[in-house]
Structures are given as C-alpha cells and as structure tokens.
Design a protein around this motif. Structure first.
Motif, PDB file in Angstrom:
ATOM      1  N   GLU A  36      -7.909   3.624   3.325  1.00  0.00           N
ATOM      2  CA  GLU A  36      -7.632   2.442   4.134  1.00  0.00           C
ATOM      3  C   GLU A  36      -7.294   2.836   5.581  1.00  0.00           C
ATOM      4  O   GLU A  36      -7.892   2.292   6.518  1.00  0.00           O
ATOM      5  CB  GLU A  36      -6.532   1.582   3.509  1.00  0.00           C
ATOM      6  N   PHE A  81      -0.301   1.958  10.649  1.00  0.00           N
ATOM      7  CA  PHE A  81       0.202   3.040   9.800  1.00  0.00           C
ATOM      8  C   PHE A  81       1.154   3.908  10.597  1.00  0.00           C
ATOM      9  O   PHE A  81       1.144   3.879  11.827  1.00  0.00           O
ATOM     10  CB  PHE A  81      -0.970   3.862   9.272  1.00  0.00           C
ATOM     11  N   LEU A 107       1.773   4.600   1.208  1.00  0.00           N
ATOM     12  CA  LEU A 107       1.464   5.485   2.333  1.00  0.00           C
ATOM     13  C   LEU A 107       1.652   6.934   1.911  1.00  0.00           C
ATOM     14  O   LEU A 107       2.510   7.260   1.106  1.00  0.00           O
ATOM     15  CB  LEU A 107       2.368   5.182   3.533  1.00  0.00           C
ATOM     16  N   LEU A 108       0.838   7.776   2.480  1.00  0.00           N
ATOM     17  CA  LEU A 108       0.919   9.204   2.184  1.00  0.00           C
ATOM     18  C   LEU A 108       1.958   9.820   3.120  1.00  0.00           C
ATOM     19  O   LEU A 108       1.752   9.884   4.327  1.00  0.00           O
ATOM     20  CB  LEU A 108      -0.455   9.819   2.457  1.00  0.00           C
ATOM     21  N   MET A 135       0.843  -1.202   0.000  1.00  0.00           N
ATOM     22  CA  MET A 135       0.000   0.000   0.000  1.00  0.00           C
ATOM     23  C   MET A 135       0.875   1.248   0.000  1.00  0.00           C
ATOM     24  O   MET A 135       1.879   1.312   0.694  1.00  0.00           O
ATOM     25  CB  MET A 135      -0.885  -0.022   1.244  1.00  0.00           C
ATOM     26  N   THR A 159       6.679  16.317  14.829  1.00  0.00           N
ATOM     27  CA  THR A 159       6.825  15.837  13.460  1.00  0.00           C
ATOM     28  C   THR A 159       7.905  16.595  12.710  1.00  0.00           C
ATOM     29  O   THR A 159       8.401  16.125  11.701  1.00  0.00           O
ATOM     30  CB  THR A 159       5.496  15.941  12.697  1.00  0.00           C
ATOM     31  N   ASN A 181       2.631   9.795  11.131  1.00  0.00           N
ATOM     32  CA  ASN A 181       2.177  10.894  10.271  1.00  0.00           C
ATOM     33  C   ASN A 181       0.790  10.604   9.706  1.00  0.00           C
ATOM     34  O   ASN A 181      -0.081  11.464   9.657  1.00  0.00           O
ATOM     35  CB  ASN A 181       3.189  11.182   9.157  1.00  0.00           C
ATOM     36  N   ILE A 182       0.585   9.339   9.313  1.00  0.00           N
ATOM     37  CA  ILE A 182      -0.721   8.937   8.779  1.00  0.00           C
ATOM     38  C   ILE A 182      -1.779   9.000   9.884  1.00  0.00           C
ATOM     39  O   ILE A 182      -2.912   9.432   9.670  1.00  0.00           O
ATOM     40  CB  ILE A 182      -0.669   7.497   8.223  1.00  0.00           C
ATOM     41  N   LEU A 199       4.257  12.359   5.263  1.00  0.00           N
ATOM     42  CA  LEU A 199       4.001  13.658   5.882  1.00  0.00           C
ATOM     43  C   LEU A 199       4.540  14.767   4.996  1.00  0.00           C
ATOM     44  O   LEU A 199       3.963  15.840   4.895  1.00  0.00           O
ATOM     45  CB  LEU A 199       4.659  13.720   7.260  1.00  0.00           C
TER      46      LEU A 199
END
Lengths: 300, 300
Positions: free
Chosen positions: B79, B151, A3-4, A1, A134, B154-155, A6
């Motif tokens: 997801e 996840f 991942l988006l 998958m 972050t 950040n997600i 940051l």
C-alpha cells in the motif's frame, strides 16, 4: 492497516552489524558449534588456509571497490560515498558470491563486480538503517552508534540513495561483448533487486513470528542471492545455481542466528546444527574435492 | 570539506514538484513563451491532438505501473509502495522516453517498461526528498507539504529504498530472448543509473553557480536520460540517441526554468527561447514529418 515499524527492519539487519575482523569466520576454535570430527593439527592448518581464502576474497572485493569509488572531486560527494561504502561491517554474502563462482568452475574475475555490487547494496541499506535521524526513533536505542556519523543525516540519506544506483551501474557496465555476458548480468540484476527490493521488505515482516523463522531474513536473502549470482556468473547449470542459492540461504540464517548468541543459547545451537546439516546436504551435489573452502562458511 | 546541503537537492528537484494535470503541457495558449508562427485554428487543433498524444503516453505508463505494483498482501508493504509511486507529480521525462522511441521507429511497447522505471526513479527520489523527517531540517520550509504523508517517515524511507531496486528489477525482467534485447536493456540501466546516481549528485552541486546553469540539473538529466533510453530501445542509431539525449536535456532545462516562473521573469523567458531553439535544432536531424509531436514538449 498494519504499518511496518522501523524496528522490524533494524532488528532484521542485526546480523550484518557484526564487526567482522577481515571475515567473520575468525570465531575462536573453542566455539561450541564447531564440529569436532577432524584431528586438531589438520583443523589448525585447514582453518588457517580457509581463513586466508576468505580474506583474499574480501581483499579483492575491497580493491575493486576502492578503484570504483576513489575519493575525487567533488570531494563533498565522493568522500561520504567512500566512507559509507567502507564504514559498515563486511558481509560474507559478497564473499560467498566469489566462492560460488569458483566452485562451479568460474574465475574470480567473473564474479568480483557482482560481489562488489552486493557489498554496495549492503552498505546502502546499512547506511539508511543507521541514519542519525532515525536513530532517534528507535525504541531499542543502543548507546553505541553502529556507524561513525562523520556526515550529517542529509548526506547519509543522499549518499545511500546514490549508492543503490551506482551498484547497478557498476554491474551493467561489466557487460562485455567479447564474452557475451549480458544475459548473465541481467539475471544477476534480477537476483539482487529481488533480494533487496520488495521481496526483502516482505520477508522483513515475519521476523518476529517464530523461532525457527527467526530474524535473519535479509541476511538469508543476501547470502542466497550472493551464492546464486556467483554460480550464474561462473557458468553453473540451473541445478547448481539453485543448490548454491539454498546453501547461501542456510549460511545467512546460521550467521544471523550465531551473531545474536547469548540469548536462548541452547536452542540456537541446535537450530544452527540443523541448518548446517541442510546446508552441507546441498553441497553433496558438487565434486567433494572442491567444496571444502566454500563449506567452511557454515562449519567454522 | 564542503558538505552538500539537503537544500541543494531539494531546490534542484523543484521542477518535478509541479502538479501536472495529466501532463504539464496544459499551459494556457497565452503563455508568453509560446511561438506564434502558426494560424490560430491550426494551433488549437494541434494543441488538442498533441495533448492527447502525451496524455495517452502517461496513461499507458500508469497502467503498466498499476499492473506492476498492485495493492496486494502484505498490505503494509504494497500500500505505501503504491501510494508513493503515484503520489508524486508526473514527470514528462518518462513520457519523453516513449516519444523518442516512437520517433526513431520503435513501438510504444519497446519503451514502456523503461518509461515506467524512469517514473519509479523519480518517485523514489521525490519520496526521499520530501521525507517527513527531513522536512523539519529545511531552511526554506514551505507551509504546504509537497506530498501527502499518509505513512510514517520510517515507511517513507524504507519504501523509497524498495522502489529503487524494484525499478531495475522491472527493467531487467523485460529481457526477451525472442528479440535479443539484453544489450539494449543494459545500456538503458547504465543511462538511468548515471542520471540518478553519482553523476546526478555531482550535478546537483552547481545549482546555485550561474543563472545560465541554473538548477534544473536532475530534471535535465532525467529528461536527457528518458529520451536517450527511448531512442536506444526503439533501435535508434548512435547519432539519433545522442541528439535525442541533448534534446531531452534542453526540454528538462526549459521545464525547470518555467516551473519557477515569476521570479526573474524576463531573463528566464529569454533563456527558455535560447534553449528551445537549441532543442529544435537537434530535431532537424530527423524526418520533419515525424517530429511534430515530440517537439511540442518544448514549444507548447
């Protein structure tokens, strides 16, 4: 998958990080992208007049927010909330909300709460995008923090979480049976939630796909949303709402593009010109005597 | 200035961390706090009937949420959103919303969107309270993670931020001109924003002040809010809304208290009994034939 990262979100917020001075419309008149079709004396007068127009809107939004979020007991909750509401740079998306409302014949008062809510959304996102925590994870870590970290990361996270619902509380609380504005407010809530919720997240994804679709998505969304909300609250018709939304989207795209000027300068100026023309085309639908002030968000 | 430690917030969420099995009403009938004024056979039948009542509500809320948040493209957004919506333990605050609506004569359908929104609020707060990042900062770090961290942090942060506005989008989108429910929805939005926004944050502060005011504030708030929202949407009068809100507050306090059973056992049982009596007093206002199911949230 997939991942988006940051980083995607951080980079897409680049535009709203600009440190505006009152408004971000104070770009010097020697800007290479300023149209030069007016006489210099007229331009100077108009620039002053229009700057004061935007400044007056920002000032009204700020006053409303200061009333809504006073520093009061318990200080440990409201001092961070106050700080994190005003620490991020101003966004012209909220000013556009007021300008759109006035363009379609509404009063500033009709749009000021929605404009404040849009600023709060921007502040909450900005706060979470610049959490002390972050910051450490960023691969493109900058030397200067983008926000003054007066409070710990836990407070920043918690306060960001508190600002989101507070914006909606403010909006829902502006319901006024005397003017029967409930349906308008619900439409505005939907516009804002779409801009900052999942659709905004989805949009944030294609930020590095193509130059023409370059970053600026949240800016584009928040500006489009601001303009649409203003038009709705000012009593604009469907066509006016749609045109002002598209106008806002172009305005946001241009601002995102120009905020990052320096790299790929030539190509960006050309793209900004193209978007500016498309933006102004949307305004042709309106009374030409009324569009000058709102148009300066893309022409100055 | 006194900073609000993350620990405060974490501890105040203790109650909603419970791993309910369907509902959290499946406490064994030998529970020391169960009233024993009914005949055993009747009790067994009633328990089964009432459990299936709450289970059917939870099941309806889950179905609605699954429809609202399908796993779709872009998978990298939906997801995590799907996962983080359903990963936290269920909260009876959302079920109470439906039960309150039905008690005042409304249909389940009137309250199901608000109940879903309350679950989403709970999920967003829970996600941010259990970020992988902040787990590290906790002084009372537990060995078992309270959420499955599928996840990155950040997600989790980004998704939590997306869930907040999505809940309001869902609510605002349930506006239906045919039944003219806009005012009710705006009232519900205000109730929810107050419960999870600044008032919730303020409340979180006094969690360690006194035993009688012990933690449970967010639980208390979310349950009070759930019951009030259900009563509003079901068309309840002001008195009904206020009484059900207080009933929900007691229900939330009791759940918070009992979720932490083991320490100070004796004192807590006594306190739970006191709150239960006060909760049931609120229900005396309603038709005695209709209150059995909703009352089981404090008596089972």
């Amino acid at each position: 998958m997939l991942l988006l990262p940051l980083k995607t979100r951080v980079s897409t917020m680049a535009g709203v990080r600009l440190s505006f001075t009152g408004t971000n419309l104070s770009r010097p008149s020697t800007s290479p992208v300023r149209p030069s079709c007016h006489k210099p004396t007229t331009v100077a007068a108009r620039v002053a007049q229009n700057l004061s127009y935007w400044d007056s809107i920002h000032s009204d939004i700020e006053s409303r927010l200061k009333k809504a979020i006073p520093i009061r007991e318990p200080i440990s909750v409201f001092e961070p909330m106050h700080h994190l509401t005003f620490a991020p740079p101003k966004t012209t998306a909220s000013a556009l909300c007021v300008a759109a409302c006035e363009l379609v014949g509404g009063n500033r008062e009709d749009a000021i709460v929605a404009a404040s809510a849009i600023h709060l959304m921007h502040a909450a996102i900005y706060t979470h995008d610049h959490l002390m925590l972050t910051d450490r994870l960023r691969s493109d870590q900058e030397t200067e923090p983008k926000i003054q970290h007066r409070f710990g990361p836990n407070i920043e996270l918690l306060t960001g979480d508190g600002i989101f619902p507070f914006a909606f509380e403010l909006l829902a609380g502006s319901m006024d049976p005397a003017v029967d504005n409930s349906d308008k407010i619900l439409r505005v809530i939907i516009e804002i939630t779409r801009a900052v919720g999942t659709e905004g997240m989805v949009d944030g994804q294609d930020s590095d796909v193509e130059f023409d679709q370059l970053s600026c998505q949240p800016l584009r969304r928040l500006h489009g949303c601001g303009a649409a909300c203003g038009a709705i609250l000012g009593g604009g018709g469907e066509e006016e709402v749609e045109r002002l939304k598209r106008y806002g989207v172009y305005a946001g795209k241009i601002q995102g593009l120009l905020s990052d000027m320096g790299r790929h300068e030539g190509g960006k100026v050309k793209l900004a010109e193209k978007w500016r023309a498309l933006a102004l085309k949307e305004l042709e639908y309106f009374d030409s005597k009324k569009i000058e002030q709102i148009s300066t968000i893309v022409t100055m």
